[in-house]
Design a protein around this motif. Structure first.
Motif, PDB file in Angstrom:
ATOM      1  N   LEU A 183       0.815  -1.212   0.000  1.00  0.00           N
ATOM      2  CA  LEU A 183       0.000   0.000   0.000  1.00  0.00           C
ATOM      3  C   LEU A 183       0.849   1.262   0.000  1.00  0.00           C
ATOM      4  O   LEU A 183       0.670   2.146  -0.844  1.00  0.00           O
ATOM      5  CB  LEU A 183      -0.967  -0.013   1.189  1.00  0.00           C
ATOM      6  N   CYS A 184       1.778   1.348   0.953  1.00  0.00           N
ATOM      7  CA  CYS A 184       2.542   2.605   1.070  1.00  0.00           C
ATOM      8  C   CYS A 184       3.517   2.768  -0.095  1.00  0.00           C
ATOM      9  O   CYS A 184       3.586   3.834  -0.706  1.00  0.00           O
ATOM     10  CB  CYS A 184       3.311   2.642   2.384  1.00  0.00           C
ATOM     11  N   ILE A 185       4.263   1.733  -0.354  1.00  0.00           N
ATOM     12  CA  ILE A 185       5.366   1.873  -1.314  1.00  0.00           C
ATOM     13  C   ILE A 185       4.899   1.691  -2.759  1.00  0.00           C
ATOM     14  O   ILE A 185       5.238   2.478  -3.639  1.00  0.00           O
ATOM     15  CB  ILE A 185       6.491   0.855  -0.986  1.00  0.00           C
ATOM     16  N   GLN A 186       4.099   0.632  -2.986  1.00  0.00           N
ATOM     17  CA  GLN A 186       3.689   0.345  -4.366  1.00  0.00           C
ATOM     18  C   GLN A 186       2.512   1.220  -4.815  1.00  0.00           C
ATOM     19  O   GLN A 186       2.519   1.747  -5.914  1.00  0.00           O
ATOM     20  CB  GLN A 186       3.297  -1.130  -4.508  1.00  0.00           C
ATOM     21  N   ALA A 187       1.507   1.338  -3.932  1.00  0.00           N
ATOM     22  CA  ALA A 187       0.282   2.022  -4.385  1.00  0.00           C
ATOM     23  C   ALA A 187       0.323   3.533  -4.156  1.00  0.00           C
ATOM     24  O   ALA A 187      -0.094   4.297  -5.019  1.00  0.00           O
ATOM     25  CB  ALA A 187      -0.933   1.419  -3.673  1.00  0.00           C
ATOM     26  N   LEU A 188       0.805   3.971  -2.975  1.00  0.00           N
ATOM     27  CA  LEU A 188       0.665   5.394  -2.630  1.00  0.00           C
ATOM     28  C   LEU A 188       1.870   6.241  -3.008  1.00  0.00           C
ATOM     29  O   LEU A 188       1.723   7.327  -3.585  1.00  0.00           O
ATOM     30  CB  LEU A 188       0.388   5.545  -1.130  1.00  0.00           C
TER      31      LEU A 188
END
Lengths: 365, 99
Positions: free
Chosen positions: A284-289
């Motif tokens: 979530l934090c690194i790949q998506a956001l």
């Protein structure tokens, strides 16, 4: 009865009270709870001026005790204090300990002081220990004697500063039972305590103190069953919390992963759960956001772990325009995250400066 | 992550050790891009792989596609429970040949 306005206490290296305001009415029993080092005892010590507040005001029955012209000794008579470490005079027997204040400060006769002292000892279950010396008593008995000594001064308000913290667990009950009886009699009391069940049962109101302020003030039901604020909930539910913030594209990925691992190991979470937390963070934090974030941004990740039932909840709050990665993010990342969670939802964040919030509950191992 | 490459003729084994994630996936990607052209059988030995993220999955998927193009088999071996869970959740168990 007691009005506290913008009370602040600073020491050279620490500020235990930042800004405390509260109104306490007659007959109220206030329990003050919260993590260690958050100013609970300092607040009590400021109330009876054992500590001089740096700023702010305290009024008792309309009189400002923080005013330098105030006759502090007269106001102090309205207020008794029970300490963690009893503070009995070891060279005096128990009845003498109790009589000293009324005789020397209130001008009572020795006979009256003795009669009243014996009544109070009867009330706390120590009548037969009147002639014993403090060293001959157990911790619980010493504290009950200290309570009797405080009551002998006929205070209108009694402050209890962690009255059971120095006691062997087997002796906590006898002291709490005495305090419970006092609460029923309508005495105004403020009690700093770590005994949550006691605080819940005995109080008319609970102050949850954190970060040098009364972070949440409510009825016991409100504070213990439906805390409104995040840190209160974490404290009441005894959650173990891990937090990390990413605010630059040069974040330390390896460092954060290692912190998550350390957090998991410290609380004896299984390896699978640790990997799941790391997956959620990465997907979530690194790949998506992170790829969507521009110059000024914050992504705040918080893990809350409940040791009692192994519940692990993660919330990710982030700045920027509304963006729901569950609906618009990379399929593979989202597939993985959804598989690792029992519950997951996206919504508006309610904590500044964040605008978006993802909350999820990890699947149990 | 450590990649140990073992090539016997046109059969190549890549043994992965550590974590295959955002920071290490490019390492495997580079290996896949440069080494697969003459390989007729590829084995990914994941015995020592502790963790895999979607970044790693994408590289494994690219390797699978490359091998498909070459009409050559690719086998994934010895994945631990954590890595297998990721394969299962993402449907990779249907795409890969896992032993």
């Amino acid at each position: 009865m007691i009005s506290i306005r913008h009370l602040r206490k600073e020491y050279p290296n620490v500020t235990p009270l930042k800004d405390v305001s509260a109104e306490i009415g007659q007959g109220e029993v206030i329990s003050i709870i919260g993590p260690s080092g958050t100013g609970k005892s300092t607040l009590l010590r400021c109330l009876n001026l054992l500590e001089t507040p740096t700023s702010g005001e305290i009024f008792i029955d309309g009189q400002a005790i923080t005013d330098p012209k105030c006759k502090v000794h007269l106001l102090r008579r309205k207020m008794g204090m029970v300490f963690q470490s009893f503070n009995l005079f070891n060279h005096m027997n128990i009845i003498e300990n109790i009589m000293t204040g009324p005789v020397s400060l209130l001008g009572h006769s020795r006979q009256d002081a003795c009669d009243r002292g014996m009544e109070l000892l009867q009330m706390v279950g120590l009548r037969d220990k009147a002639l014993a010396f403090p060293d001959e008593l157990s911790g619980g008995q010493k504290q009950r004697a200290a309570i009797a000594r405080t009551l002998a001064m006929d205070p209108e308000i009694v402050l209890f500063d962690e009255p059971t913290s120095a006691l062997d667990p087997t002796m906590v009950g006898e002291v709490l039972s005495v305090i419970r009886n006092l609460a029923r009699q309508g005495l105004t009391m403020m009690i700093v305590t770590h005994e949550m069940k006691f605080a819940r049962d005995v109080s008319t109101r609970v102050f949850y103190m954190d970060q040098g302020e009364i972070y949440e003030d409510g009825t016991p039901e409100q504070i213990f069953d439906n805390p409104r604020r995040e840190r209160t909930r974490q404290f009441i539910q005894r959650l173990k919390v891990f937090e990390t913030v990413i605010d630059s594209h040069g974040y330390d990925f390896i460092g954060i992963n290692s912190q998550i691992e350390q957090f998991g190991r410290k609380h004896e979470m299984g390896q699978k759960t640790i990997c799941r937390m790391q997956s959620i963070f990465e997907e979530l934090c690194i790949q998506a956001l992170l790829p969507r974030m521009e110059k000024e941004f914050q992504i705040h990740t918080m893990v809350e772990y409940n040791e009692e039932n192994n519940d692990t909840r993660i919330s990710i709050r982030y700045t920027g325009p509304a963006f729901d990665p569950l609906a618009e993010g990379d399929d593979l990342s989202i597939l993985l995250v959804k598989g690792l969670c029992e519950e997951i939802s996206y919504g508006k964040a309610h904590t500044q400066p964040f605008t978006n919030e993802l909350t999820m509950k990890l699947r149990l191992e | 992550m450590t990649i140990t490459k073992n090539k016997e003729g046109t059969r190549m084994t890549l043994a992965l050790e550590g974590r295959l994630d955002t920071t290490t996936a490019p390492q495997l990607e580079a290996e896949v891009k440069t080494s697969l052209y003459d390989v007729t059988e590829l084995v990914l030995d994941l015995e020592m792989l502790e963790y895999i993220s979607s970044a790693g999955l994408r590289v494994i998927l690219a390797a699978q596609k490359q091998m498909n193009k070459q009409n050559s088999p690719m086998v994934v071996m010895n994945a631990n429970e954590t890595v297998m869970e990721v394969f299962e959740l993402t449907g990779f168990t249907d795409i890969l040949t896992i032993q």
